[in-house]
Design a protein around this motif. Structure first.
Motif, PDB file in Angstrom:
ATOM      1  N   UNK A 248       3.797  14.520  11.198  1.00  0.00           N
ATOM      2  CA  UNK A 248       4.141  15.536  12.181  1.00  0.00           C
ATOM      3  C   UNK A 248       4.356  16.719  11.631  1.00  0.00           C
ATOM      4  N   UNK A 249       5.152  16.890  10.446  1.00  0.00           N
ATOM      5  CA  UNK A 249       5.680  18.248   9.955  1.00  0.00           C
ATOM      6  C   UNK A 249       4.846  18.829   9.313  1.00  0.00           C
ATOM      7  N   UNK A 250       3.370  18.353   8.767  1.00  0.00           N
ATOM      8  CA  UNK A 250       2.775  18.825   7.614  1.00  0.00           C
ATOM      9  C   UNK A 250       2.317  20.319   8.062  1.00  0.00           C
ATOM     10  N   UNK A 251       2.118  20.890   9.261  1.00  0.00           N
ATOM     11  CA  UNK A 251       1.655  22.328   9.390  1.00  0.00           C
ATOM     12  C   UNK A 251       2.966  23.136   9.038  1.00  0.00           C
ATOM     13  N   UNK A 252       4.196  22.727   8.802  1.00  0.00           N
ATOM     14  CA  UNK A 252       5.343  23.673   8.505  1.00  0.00           C
ATOM     15  C   UNK A 252       6.000  23.117   7.192  1.00  0.00           C
ATOM     16  N   UNK A 253       5.453  21.941   6.766  1.00  0.00           N
ATOM     17  CA  UNK A 253       6.361  21.645   5.440  1.00  0.00           C
ATOM     18  C   UNK A 253       4.849  20.868   4.662  1.00  0.00           C
ATOM     19  N   UNK A 254       4.129  21.760   3.919  1.00  0.00           N
ATOM     20  CA  UNK A 254       3.191  21.396   2.981  1.00  0.00           C
ATOM     21  C   UNK A 254       3.482  20.185   2.065  1.00  0.00           C
ATOM     22  N   UNK A 255       3.148  19.190   2.353  1.00  0.00           N
ATOM     23  CA  UNK A 255       3.279  17.954   1.385  1.00  0.00           C
ATOM     24  C   UNK A 255       2.377  17.186   0.655  1.00  0.00           C
ATOM     25  N   UNK A 256       2.186  16.911  -0.435  1.00  0.00           N
ATOM     26  CA  UNK A 256       1.479  16.267  -1.413  1.00  0.00           C
ATOM     27  C   UNK A 256       1.796  15.198  -1.810  1.00  0.00           C
ATOM     28  N   UNK A 257       1.415  13.961  -1.670  1.00  0.00           N
ATOM     29  CA  UNK A 257       1.831  12.825  -2.193  1.00  0.00           C
ATOM     30  C   UNK A 257       1.129  12.280  -3.561  1.00  0.00           C
ATOM     31  N   UNK A 258       1.811  11.738  -4.645  1.00  0.00           N
ATOM     32  CA  UNK A 258       0.920  11.180  -5.667  1.00  0.00           C
ATOM     33  C   UNK A 258       1.796   9.626  -5.780  1.00  0.00           C
ATOM     34  N   UNK A 259       1.010   8.658  -5.733  1.00  0.00           N
ATOM     35  CA  UNK A 259       1.187   7.309  -6.007  1.00  0.00           C
ATOM     36  C   UNK A 259       1.068   6.817  -7.238  1.00  0.00           C
ATOM     37  N   UNK A 260       2.064   6.468  -7.923  1.00  0.00           N
ATOM     38  CA  UNK A 260       1.850   5.837  -9.312  1.00  0.00           C
ATOM     39  C   UNK A 260       1.708   4.409  -8.948  1.00  0.00           C
ATOM     40  N   UNK A 261       0.572   3.991  -9.131  1.00  0.00           N
ATOM     41  CA  UNK A 261       0.196   2.399  -9.045  1.00  0.00           C
ATOM     42  C   UNK A 261      -0.249   1.805 -10.475  1.00  0.00           C
ATOM     43  N   UNK A 262       0.420   0.768 -10.510  1.00  0.00           N
ATOM     44  CA  UNK A 262       0.157  -0.211 -11.711  1.00  0.00           C
ATOM     45  C   UNK A 262      -0.688  -1.280 -11.780  1.00  0.00           C
ATOM     46  N   UNK A 263      -1.073  -1.696 -10.390  1.00  0.00           N
ATOM     47  CA  UNK A 263      -1.978  -2.875 -10.382  1.00  0.00           C
ATOM     48  C   UNK A 263      -3.435  -2.502  -9.751  1.00  0.00           C
ATOM     49  N   UNK A 264      -3.692  -2.244  -8.379  1.00  0.00           N
ATOM     50  CA  UNK A 264      -4.671  -1.768  -7.830  1.00  0.00           C
ATOM     51  C   UNK A 264      -4.687  -0.877  -6.775  1.00  0.00           C
ATOM     52  N   UNK A 265      -5.756  -0.051  -6.704  1.00  0.00           N
ATOM     53  CA  UNK A 265      -5.552   0.780  -5.240  1.00  0.00           C
ATOM     54  C   UNK A 265      -5.802   0.079  -4.033  1.00  0.00           C
ATOM     55  N   UNK A 266      -5.693  -1.393  -3.871  1.00  0.00           N
ATOM     56  CA  UNK A 266      -5.786  -2.238  -2.927  1.00  0.00           C
ATOM     57  C   UNK A 266      -4.452  -2.409  -2.194  1.00  0.00           C
ATOM     58  N   UNK A 267      -3.401  -1.941  -3.103  1.00  0.00           N
ATOM     59  CA  UNK A 267      -2.141  -2.020  -2.520  1.00  0.00           C
ATOM     60  C   UNK A 267      -1.730  -1.144  -1.371  1.00  0.00           C
ATOM     61  N   UNK A 268      -2.451  -0.167  -1.436  1.00  0.00           N
ATOM     62  CA  UNK A 268      -2.498   0.968  -0.303  1.00  0.00           C
ATOM     63  C   UNK A 268      -2.474   0.171   1.055  1.00  0.00           C
ATOM     64  N   UNK A 269      -3.629  -0.625   0.992  1.00  0.00           N
ATOM     65  CA  UNK A 269      -3.922  -1.403   2.371  1.00  0.00           C
ATOM     66  C   UNK A 269      -3.317  -2.401   2.642  1.00  0.00           C
ATOM     67  N   UNK A 270      -2.660  -2.891   1.702  1.00  0.00           N
ATOM     68  CA  UNK A 270      -1.632  -4.054   1.767  1.00  0.00           C
ATOM     69  C   UNK A 270      -0.193  -3.440   2.263  1.00  0.00           C
ATOM     70  N   UNK A 271       0.173  -2.328   1.876  1.00  0.00           N
ATOM     71  CA  UNK A 271       1.580  -2.069   2.206  1.00  0.00           C
ATOM     72  C   UNK A 271       1.298  -1.234   3.592  1.00  0.00           C
ATOM     73  N   UNK A 272       0.434  -0.513   3.814  1.00  0.00           N
ATOM     74  CA  UNK A 272       0.391   0.332   4.950  1.00  0.00           C
ATOM     75  C   UNK A 272      -0.773  -0.197   6.077  1.00  0.00           C
TER      76      UNK A 272
END
Length: 722
Positions: A248-272
């Motif tokens: 919601x605040x991305x237009x005024x606070x340019x944020x970029x995320x970096x996820x450190x994942x040890x297992x598999x990228x499937x964890x993104x769908x499992x958590x979110x």
């Protein structure tokens, strides 16, 4: 300080006036012991401990520098891809900054999913290097958070805010500007957005790369990069709430995320859930495999004549087993390699010669009588002397001058042996790494361990590999020969004579085969390509058929004759140069074989250590009063040791009353107490308290537990000595 008599106020005033604080002078109390003194082994008589320590230190610094450069080179491609992704994402933000909220797609947070593997112990080093790279190339605002510091969104924002303030202070101090930014703000995304707008308007940092040149130019609003080190450990609710708020605040606070994942990228769908993951624009980045990384490290540190230090087969297996079956950590493997190097220089007096060949020859000239005797005691040198004529045997055993000259010659031969050994090893690996079923292993470290253990040409796997080599197609043979030429040309010290020229001649002969030979070779090669897709049973059956057909054939084609000559040539190289290191004189100088020592330090056995400490406290305390015969309980031992040895004599259920009486009997024998003394009742209470404390400590260590079967009993959780 003097205190007089008088009223309470006056005494208090004089007491306050007479108290002074003196800080202890640690410099005077500090006892400096030279580090090289620790290299004085108790059982070894050596006068060159300082030189051995200095040699160890210099050699390790060289190896450490090589590993750091290697790791930086391996991570360079990954970091370059990440930097390119971040720059591209931020350029989109700058391009659409005015109408950012008008497009739904631009509400997606750019996210890099960094797949690092299960070697969690190495992740901190990777993130540290990544943070430095991003600060040099992308933005000064790089924040790293861990799950243990973010139990809820409030703590998440607190950590994010505090680290951003630190980044801002560091960037200002580097540029020489002093912008007053309030250190305490409300922990909300609105306050972060307003803080970001204030900072970017006043500072406008210029991003210039220290190591690489970038095309980003001067950014008026650098992004904020947030690294979540262990994404799997974060709470699902915390991640969901933070992502929703940030979008919601991305237009005024340019944020970029970096996820450190040890297992598999499937964890993104499992958590979110989909409603939250749709707010992320995810791109995957894969780091180098742990096994590939290990292969490169071994190739640079051990499979080379650049460093004189080497490891025996059993010691190398200990290090690789810890890596493959425990942690997959390259950092721990390098620490184990450092431990091996340290133990070698500590336990081997002649390790002073484990250095570059010119320096080793100089040191031999200054050898003392004891050092010459150490050379004569080496088992490999004894075997070498026994093979010499009688006159030379007498000279080597009596004359120090002859011994020093022979030692210099043997060290030079050992250096040449290693150069030839690793060149032929790499050539052999090029031949066998693509064979079906990998009879000698797929990785070069597997082939190296096999060659260290025995004469490889005596093994069944080697014979099977030669049979498969005699069935390769022409294009495969030409490709392998070309790789062998590259390996031989890469060496700065050519010691294999005309081997390179012979391989070039073979390659030229393959290119000059006539059309008839080509047809025969294609027919033979097509059979092999079919063999690579079959199972082992059909492979063996086809081998027998090919052998039978070859036996019945009256004449071989030119290609088959040439292929047979190539295989025989490689076989002769293996038999000449891949001799086990134990056959070389003075190999003990550079080879570490203390596999048992590595197991003791790297493979922890806490139960055995506890049993040893409680059953035999002298092993650790080194107190002569604690020495006792096996089966006896020393009355001067610590209370927990007495209670432990008494509980070993009990069955599954232990009566606390009987245990307490036995404990009191042993302790009173130590105290030499009189049963009729006036203080016996008071001492019995003290002994009872000591017994309760010892029992509580044993329960804490997991040896006993309370039981509901009998109220005055405890259950024993272990059985046997350890």
């Amino acid at each position: 300080m003097g205190i007089g008599y008088g009223s309470g106020k006056s005494r208090t005033r004089r007491l306050a006036q007479g108290c002074f604080v003196f800080k202890p002078d640690f410099k005077k109390r500090k006892i400096s012991v030279p580090i090289e003194d620790y290299f004085n082994h108790e059982k070894l008589e050596s006068e060159d401990s300082k030189l051995r320590f200095e040699t160890y230190h210099l050699l390790w610094q060289r190896m450490k520098s090589e590993t750091e450069q290697l790791q930086e080179k391996l991570s360079e491609n990954l970091f370059d891809s990440l930097v390119e992704f971040l720059q591209k994402s931020h350029s989109e933000f700058q391009k659409h900054s005015k109408n950012w909220g008008c497009h739904m797609k631009l509400r997606e947070i750019p996210t890099a999913a960094l797949i690092l593997g299960v070697n969690v112990t190495d992740h901190n080093l990777i993130f540290r290097s990544l943070t430095e790279t991003l600060q040099n190339n992308v933005t000064p605002y790089v924040v790293s958070l861990q799950a243990k510091d973010c139990p809820d969104v409030r703590h998440f924002l607190q950590k994010l805010t505090s680290q951003l303030m630190d980044c801002c202070v560091e960037s200002e101090s580097e540029e020489g500007k002093h912008v007053k930014i309030p250190r305490k703000t409300n922990d909300s995304m609105d306050s972060l957005s307003s803080w970001y707008a204030t900072v970017t308007q006043k500072t406008c940092p210029k991003i210039t790369s220290k190591k690489r040149t970038t095309t980003s130019g001067q950014w008026q609003s650098p992004p904020v990069v947030l690294i979540l080190k262990n994404m799997e450990s974060f709470s699902t609710k915390v991640l969901q709430d933070f992502i929703i708020i940030s979008s919601q605040h991305l237009h005024e606070f340019p944020l970029i995320l970096i996820f450190g994942i040890a297992t598999s990228p499937v964890i993104i769908q499992r958590l979110l859930p989909h409603a939250v993951s749709s707010l992320l624009c995810v791109e995957l980045f894969q780091s180098l495999s742990c096994k590939e990384h290990l292969t490169v490290v071994l190739d640079k540190l051990l499979l080379t004549a650049q460093f004189p230090f080497k490891i025996s087969k059993k010691a190398l297996q200990v290090l690789t087993n810890v890596f493959l079956y425990h942690d997959f950590s390259i950092q721990n493997f390098i620490k184990g390699l450092k431990l091996s190097l340290l133990e070698h220089f500590y336990s081997q007096p002649l390790s002073v010669l484990c250095c570059d060949l010119p320096e080793a020859k100089k040191r031999i000239n200054f050898f003392s009588v004891n050092q010459c005797e150490n050379v004569r005691r080496l088992p490999s040198f004894r075997r070498y002397v026994e093979k010499q004529p009688s006159e030379k045997q007498v000279a080597l055993l009596t004359s120090e001058t002859v011994l020093k000259e022979e030692t210099q010659s043997l060290l030079e031969n050992l250096h040449v042996y290693h150069i030839n050994y690793f060149l032929v090893l790499r050539c052999l690996h090029n031949f066998i790494s693509s064979l079906p079923k990998y009879p000698l292993g797929r990785q070069i470290r597997e082939l190296y361990c096999t060659c260290l253990e025995q004469k490889i040409w005596d093994s069944e796997e080697y014979a099977s590999a030669l049979q498969l080599l005699r069935m390769l197609a022409k294009d495969e043979l030409m490709s392998i020969l070309q790789k062998c030429i590259e390996v031989l040309n890469s060496s700065t010290e050519m010691q294999l004579g005309n081997t390179t020229q012979k391989i070039k001649d073979f390659l030229m002969l393959f290119q000059n085969l006539d059309a008839d030979s080509k047809e025969d070779e294609d027919a033979c090669g097509s059979q092999i390509k079919g063999l690579q897709k079959t199972d082992l049973y059909h492979l063996q059956k086809s081998l027998l058929e090919m052998k039978e057909s070859r036996r019945t054939a009256k004449k071989q084609t030119k290609f088959e004759v040439l292929r047979e000559n190539v295989v025989n040539f490689i076989d002769s190289l293996v038999r000449d140069y891949l001799v086990p290191p134990e056959s070389q004189p003075l190999h003990e100088v550079v080879y570490f074989s203390g596999a048992h020592t590595l197991r003791e330090h790297l493979n922890a056995a806490p139960r055995i250590a506890l049993h040893t400490a409680l059953n035999n406290p002298y092993y650790y305390l080194k107190n002569e009063a604690l020495k006792s015969e096996e089966g006896c309980i020393p009355n001067s031992a610590p209370d927990i040791c007495i209670a432990y040895k008494l509980h070993l004599e009990c069955s599954r259920l232990i009566n606390l009353v009987d245990w307490s009486e036995a404990f009191a009997t042993v302790v009173t024998a130590a105290e030499k107490m009189d049963a009729n003394s006036t203080t016996s009742e008071e001492m019995s209470e003290i002994i009872h308290a000591r017994f309760i404390r010892a029992v509580s400590e044993l329960e804490l260590l997991g040896f006993i537990k309370p039981t509901k079967k009998k109220t005055d009993h405890v259950a024993r959780l272990t059985w046997g000595g350890c």
